[in-house]
Scaffold this active site. Structure first.
Site, short mmCIF file in Angstrom:
data_model
loop_
_atom_site.label_atom_id
_atom_site.label_comp_id
_atom_site.label_asym_id
_atom_site.label_seq_id
_atom_site.Cartn_x
_atom_site.Cartn_y
_atom_site.Cartn_z
N HIS A 11 44.25 -39.37 63.15
CA HIS A 11 43.21 -38.95 62.20
C HIS A 11 43.81 -38.60 60.84
CE1 HIS A 11 44.44 -34.71 62.36
NE2 HIS A 11 44.61 -34.89 63.67
N GLU A 84 43.19 -34.02 71.56
CA GLU A 84 44.51 -33.46 71.32
C GLU A 84 44.94 -32.53 72.45
OE1 GLU A 84 47.29 -33.76 70.35
OE2 GLU A 84 47.56 -33.01 68.31
#
Length: 206
Positions: A11, A84
């Site tokens: 990201h 994550e």
């Protein structure tokens, strides 16, 4: 059998990234202005590529990174295996000197093979690998011969790349993870991968 092309993307930048604060899986942050520019630069550079499927994590920063692709008409599918790694008590906290030392110690112990070790209220690398590899197995079964864009996170991508390419998650820190860094792999089967590109940021002018 045709191989499956996996375009793994980290990201774009968030304010937490800029400040060196761990987000983990528990902080659902937004991209900052730099992150938005990175996402747009990635799209401008790669928009000529047609993807059969786009996957993201359950966190906003991956979905916002893929925002330009959504405007092009792509529909994203969220995958828990791309979320994550959980950093527990470290998440969202401005690090003190002691916390930095603790962070470094656990990374060193992971590099020594202690992959079941986790911080308080967090996840171990082995847990991150297990849920990530379930995603890879799903992709293999559903998307043979296709091209996929997959947006995830720095630590989880380190875990996935080291497990897939080295068969050893303890080597995770060998893989650089710049914001919007791209890794392109060809998958023959869930244990047979060929590397095309690692940590590519040419779209940022670097």
């Amino acid at each position: 059998m045709a191989s499956t092309s996996l375009f793994f993307l980290r990201h774009g930048q968030t304010d937490y990234n800029k400040q060196g604060i761990v987000q983990g899986g528990g902080v659902d942050s937004d991209l900052n202005s730099t992150g938005i520019k990175q996402a747009n630069a990635f799209f401008q550079y790669y928009q000529h590529i047609e993807f059969d499927k786009v996957y993201c994590s359950t966190l906003k920063r991956t979905q916002q990174t893929l925002g330009p692709w959504k405007q092009k008409g792509y529909v994203f599918e969220e995958a828990e295996g791309l979320k994550e790694l959980g950093w527990g008590v470290h998440e969202g906290r401005i690090p003190t000197a002691q916390q930095r030392a603790d962070f470094l110690e656990i990374r060193n112990r992971w590099a020594q093979g202690e992959l079941d070790l986790r911080v308080e209220a967090g996840e171990s690398p082995r847990e991150g690998w297990n849920r990530g590899y379930k995603f890879i197995e799903k992709v293999y079964e559903m998307h043979k011969g296709e091209r996929l864009l997959i947006c995830s996170h720095g630590r989880q991508l380190r875990i996935l790349l080291s497990g897939l390419l080295d068969g050893d998650v303890s080597k995770m820190d060998l893989y650089e993870q710049p914001n919007t860094g791209l890794h392109v792999l060809e998958m023959k089967d869930p244990k047979d991968f060929r590397v095309h590109t690692l940590s590519d940021v040419r779209h940022l002018g670097s």
